[in-house]
Design a protein around this motif. Structure first.
Motif, PDB file in Angstrom:
ATOM      1  N   GLU A  98       0.835  -1.214   0.000  1.00 19.90           N
ATOM      2  CA  GLU A  98       0.000   0.000   0.000  1.00 19.90           C
ATOM      3  C   GLU A  98       0.867   1.260   0.000  1.00 19.90           C
ATOM      4  OE1 GLU A  98      -3.579   1.462  -0.668  1.00 19.90           O
ATOM      5  OE2 GLU A  98      -3.211  -0.666  -0.404  1.00 19.90           O
ATOM      6  N   GLY A  99       1.948   1.250   0.776  1.00 20.37           N
ATOM      7  CA  GLY A  99       2.869   2.391   0.820  1.00 20.37           C
ATOM      8  C   GLY A  99       3.553   2.607  -0.525  1.00 20.37           C
ATOM      9  N   LYS A 100       3.937   1.517  -1.163  1.00 22.83           N
ATOM     10  CA  LYS A 100       4.576   1.615  -2.493  1.00 22.83           C
ATOM     11  C   LYS A 100       3.582   2.164  -3.510  1.00 22.83           C
ATOM     12  CE  LYS A 100       7.597  -0.308  -5.800  1.00 22.83           C
ATOM     13  NZ  LYS A 100       7.266   0.639  -6.820  1.00 22.83           N
ATOM     14  N   LYS A 101       2.343   1.699  -3.458  1.00 19.86           N
ATOM     15  CA  LYS A 101       1.307   2.208  -4.374  1.00 19.86           C
ATOM     16  C   LYS A 101       1.107   3.708  -4.184  1.00 19.86           C
ATOM     17  CE  LYS A 101      -1.742  -1.677  -4.363  1.00 19.86           C
ATOM     18  NZ  LYS A 101      -3.082  -2.145  -4.095  1.00 19.86           N
ATOM     19  N   LEU A 102       1.031   4.134  -2.918  1.00 22.07           N
ATOM     20  CA  LEU A 102       0.851   5.556  -2.624  1.00 22.07           C
ATOM     21  C   LEU A 102       2.005   6.365  -3.209  1.00 22.07           C
ATOM     22  CD1 LEU A 102      -0.631   7.891  -1.105  1.00 22.07           C
ATOM     23  CD2 LEU A 102       0.930   7.412   0.799  1.00 22.07           C
ATOM     24  N   MET A 103       3.235   5.913  -2.977  1.00 17.71           N
ATOM     25  CA  MET A 103       4.396   6.660  -3.477  1.00 17.71           C
ATOM     26  C   MET A 103       4.484   6.607  -5.000  1.00 17.71           C
ATOM     27  SD  MET A 103       5.588   8.252  -0.989  1.00 17.71           S
ATOM     28  CE  MET A 103       7.127   8.893  -1.641  1.00 17.71           C
ATOM     29  N   ASP A 104       4.108   5.489  -5.604  1.00 24.14           N
ATOM     30  CA  ASP A 104       4.067   5.412  -7.073  1.00 24.14           C
ATOM     31  C   ASP A 104       3.103   6.466  -7.624  1.00 24.14           C
ATOM     32  OD1 ASP A 104       5.861   3.291  -7.296  1.00 24.14           O
ATOM     33  OD2 ASP A 104       4.300   1.756  -7.482  1.00 24.14           O
ATOM     34  N   ASP A 105       2.055   6.740  -6.874  1.00 22.74           N
ATOM     35  CA  ASP A 105       1.065   7.724  -7.299  1.00 22.74           C
ATOM     36  C   ASP A 105       1.526   9.153  -7.030  1.00 22.74           C
ATOM     37  OD1 ASP A 105      -1.517   8.762  -8.158  1.00 22.74           O
ATOM     38  OD2 ASP A 105      -1.965   9.030  -6.027  1.00 22.74           O
ATOM     39  N   ILE A 106       2.002   9.430  -5.813  1.00 26.66           N
ATOM     40  CA  ILE A 106       2.265  10.823  -5.447  1.00 26.66           C
ATOM     41  C   ILE A 106       3.673  11.321  -5.765  1.00 26.66           C
ATOM     42  CG2 ILE A 106       0.470  10.816  -3.701  1.00 26.66           C
ATOM     43  CD1 ILE A 106       2.600  10.724  -1.538  1.00 26.66           C
ATOM     44  N   PHE A 107       4.668  10.422  -5.830  1.00 28.84           N
ATOM     45  CA  PHE A 107       6.015  10.946  -6.039  1.00 28.84           C
ATOM     46  C   PHE A 107       6.179  11.628  -7.398  1.00 28.84           C
ATOM     47  CE2 PHE A 107      10.457  11.220  -6.977  1.00 28.84           C
ATOM     48  CZ  PHE A 107      10.894  11.897  -5.850  1.00 28.84           C
ATOM     49  N   PRO A 108       5.656  11.076  -8.492  1.00 32.74           N
ATOM     50  CA  PRO A 108       5.785  11.805  -9.767  1.00 32.74           C
ATOM     51  C   PRO A 108       5.144  13.202  -9.721  1.00 32.74           C
ATOM     52  CG  PRO A 108       5.162   9.531 -10.176  1.00 32.74           C
ATOM     53  CD  PRO A 108       5.061   9.752  -8.683  1.00 32.74           C
ATOM     54  N   LYS A 109       4.024  13.331  -9.003  1.00 31.72           N
ATOM     55  CA  LYS A 109       3.385  14.638  -8.860  1.00 31.72           C
ATOM     56  C   LYS A 109       4.274  15.582  -8.050  1.00 31.72           C
ATOM     57  CE  LYS A 109      -1.118  12.405  -8.779  1.00 31.72           C
ATOM     58  NZ  LYS A 109      -2.220  11.994  -7.916  1.00 31.72           N
ATOM     59  N   HIS A 110       4.872  15.047  -6.996  1.00 31.52           N
ATOM     60  CA  HIS A 110       5.773  15.846  -6.165  1.00 31.52           C
ATOM     61  C   HIS A 110       7.005  16.281  -6.968  1.00 31.52           C
ATOM     62  CE1 HIS A 110       7.994  17.271  -2.716  1.00 31.52           C
ATOM     63  NE2 HIS A 110       8.972  16.442  -3.004  1.00 31.52           N
ATOM     64  N   GLN A 111       7.544  15.360  -7.739  1.00 37.89           N
ATOM     65  CA  GLN A 111       8.708  15.681  -8.572  1.00 37.89           C
ATOM     66  C   GLN A 111       8.355  16.783  -9.571  1.00 37.89           C
ATOM     67  OE1 GLN A 111      10.487  12.268 -10.431  1.00 37.89           O
ATOM     68  NE2 GLN A 111      12.125  13.452 -11.348  1.00 37.89           N
ATOM     69  N   GLU A 112       7.168  16.722 -10.131  1.00 34.43           N
ATOM     70  CA  GLU A 112       6.717  17.759 -11.063  1.00 34.43           C
ATOM     71  C   GLU A 112       6.598  19.112 -10.358  1.00 34.43           C
ATOM     72  OE1 GLU A 112       2.863  18.768 -13.858  1.00 34.43           O
ATOM     73  OE2 GLU A 112       3.353  16.668 -13.493  1.00 34.43           O
ATOM     74  N   ALA A 113       6.107  19.102  -9.123  1.00 29.03           N
ATOM     75  CA  ALA A 113       6.006  20.344  -8.349  1.00 29.03           C
ATOM     76  C   ALA A 113       7.399  20.944  -8.125  1.00 29.03           C
ATOM     77  CB  ALA A 113       5.305  20.093  -7.019  1.00 29.03           C
ATOM     78  N   ILE A 114       8.364  20.101  -7.815  1.00 30.11           N
ATOM     79  CA  ILE A 114       9.747  20.570  -7.622  1.00 30.11           C
ATOM     80  C   ILE A 114      10.287  21.128  -8.936  1.00 30.11           C
ATOM     81  CG2 ILE A 114      12.113  19.881  -7.028  1.00 30.11           C
ATOM     82  CD1 ILE A 114      10.210  19.879  -4.611  1.00 30.11           C
ATOM     83  N   GLU A 115      10.010  20.432 -10.028  1.00 30.99           N
ATOM     84  CA  GLU A 115      10.448  20.919 -11.349  1.00 30.99           C
ATOM     85  C   GLU A 115       9.848  22.301 -11.617  1.00 30.99           C
ATOM     86  OE1 GLU A 115      12.630  19.753 -13.518  1.00 30.99           O
ATOM     87  OE2 GLU A 115      13.022  17.859 -12.502  1.00 30.99           O
ATOM     88  N   ASN A 116       8.583  22.483 -11.271  1.00 29.65           N
ATOM     89  CA  ASN A 116       7.931  23.785 -11.477  1.00 29.65           C
ATOM     90  C   ASN A 116       8.572  24.878 -10.634  1.00 29.65           C
ATOM     91  OD1 ASN A 116       6.121  22.831 -13.380  1.00 29.65           O
ATOM     92  ND2 ASN A 116       4.548  22.375 -11.857  1.00 29.65           N
ATOM     93  N   ILE A 117       8.910  24.556  -9.389  1.00 30.99           N
ATOM     94  CA  ILE A 117       9.555  25.539  -8.511  1.00 30.99           C
ATOM     95  C   ILE A 117      10.864  26.024  -9.124  1.00 30.99           C
ATOM     96  CG2 ILE A 117      10.750  25.827  -6.290  1.00 30.99           C
ATOM     97  CD1 ILE A 117       8.586  23.886  -5.110  1.00 30.99           C
ATOM     98  N   PHE A 118      11.624  25.093  -9.687  1.00 32.49           N
ATOM     99  CA  PHE A 118      12.939  25.434 -10.224  1.00 32.49           C
ATOM    100  C   PHE A 118      12.935  25.731 -11.724  1.00 32.49           C
ATOM    101  CE2 PHE A 118      14.023  23.616  -6.178  1.00 32.49           C
ATOM    102  CZ  PHE A 118      15.082  24.405  -5.760  1.00 32.49           C
ATOM    103  N   SER A 119      11.750  25.821 -12.307  1.00 37.28           N
ATOM    104  CA  SER A 119      11.659  26.062 -13.760  1.00 37.28           C
ATOM    105  C   SER A 119      12.146  27.448 -14.165  1.00 37.28           C
ATOM    106  CB  SER A 119      10.214  25.863 -14.239  1.00 37.28           C
ATOM    107  OG  SER A 119       9.364  26.849 -13.671  1.00 37.28           O
ATOM    108  N   VAL A 120      12.253  28.354 -13.214  1.00 37.36           N
ATOM    109  CA  VAL A 120      12.722  29.712 -13.516  1.00 37.36           C
ATOM    110  C   VAL A 120      14.253  29.775 -13.649  1.00 37.36           C
ATOM    111  CG1 VAL A 120      10.735  30.815 -12.425  1.00 37.36           C
ATOM    112  CG2 VAL A 120      12.792  30.360 -11.070  1.00 37.36           C
ATOM    113  N   ILE A 121      14.914  28.639 -13.413  1.00 39.21           N
ATOM    114  CA  ILE A 121      16.380  28.588 -13.456  1.00 39.21           C
ATOM    115  C   ILE A 121      16.801  27.615 -14.558  1.00 39.21           C
ATOM    116  CG2 ILE A 121      18.458  28.098 -12.125  1.00 39.21           C
ATOM    117  CD1 ILE A 121      16.728  28.397  -9.598  1.00 39.21           C
ATOM    118  N   ASP A 122      17.738  28.040 -15.412  1.00 38.71           N
ATOM    119  CA  ASP A 122      18.203  27.129 -16.458  1.00 38.71           C
ATOM    120  C   ASP A 122      19.154  26.073 -15.879  1.00 38.71           C
ATOM    121  OD1 ASP A 122      20.942  28.034 -16.497  1.00 38.71           O
ATOM    122  OD2 ASP A 122      20.411  29.655 -17.859  1.00 38.71           O
ATOM    123  N   SER A 123      19.454  25.053 -16.666  1.00 46.26           N
ATOM    124  CA  SER A 123      20.259  23.921 -16.205  1.00 46.26           C
ATOM    125  C   SER A 123      21.641  24.327 -15.722  1.00 46.26           C
ATOM    126  CB  SER A 123      20.392  22.874 -17.316  1.00 46.26           C
ATOM    127  OG  SER A 123      19.140  22.300 -17.577  1.00 46.26           O
TER     128      SER A 123
END
Length: 142
Positions: A98-123
């Protein structure tokens, strides 16, 4: 008076850190877990089975409150724990299905949120920030 760049860098870093932390807090709040719970789940999700001490080191939480949070996550059915066969004082913690299922669901969304936070900065700037902050953070280890 001459501008003190070290002091200015410190203030800007602290303000940016507070701002990023608040954005991350808002993101995680939407998943129905606390920051501490998410941090533990994320460590187990990426590193697999860990001891309580290894989790404490990974998420920078004191072991007293760690035991409480692990118990809450176990009650929610998201992780389980078992004593080490060689040393009963050592407790291993791992995600349940159940914990793995939850993280499979929410971690990609969390990673996308982090990407959005740092999207104002180039590589290149991100690489520079990583290098600079590592240099600052490791100076007491030298």
């Amino acid at each position: 008076m001459r501008e003190n760049l070290s002091l200015k860098a410190f203030v800007v870093l602290m303000k940016a850190s507070k701002s990023v932390e608040e954005m991350v807090r808002q993101d995680i709040k939407g998943y129905g877990v606390s920051i501490t719970e998410f941090s533990i789940l994320e460590a187990l999700y990426h590193k697999g089975r860990l001891t309580v001490n290894q989790i404490c080191e990974a998420v920078l939480i004191k072991s007293g409150s760690m035991t409480y949070v692990i118990k809450k996550l176990q009650e929610k059915g998201l992780l389980d724990r078992e004593a080490c066969a060689e040393d009963r004082r050592v407790i291993h913690v791992y995600l349940t299905t159940e914990g793995k299922k939850l993280m499979d669901d929410i971690f990609p969304k969390h990673q996308e949120a982090i990407e959005n936070i740092f999207s104002v900065i180039d590589s290149d700037a991100k690489q520079s920030i990583i290098s600079t902050l590592k240099h600052v953070g490791l100076q007491d280890k030298a």
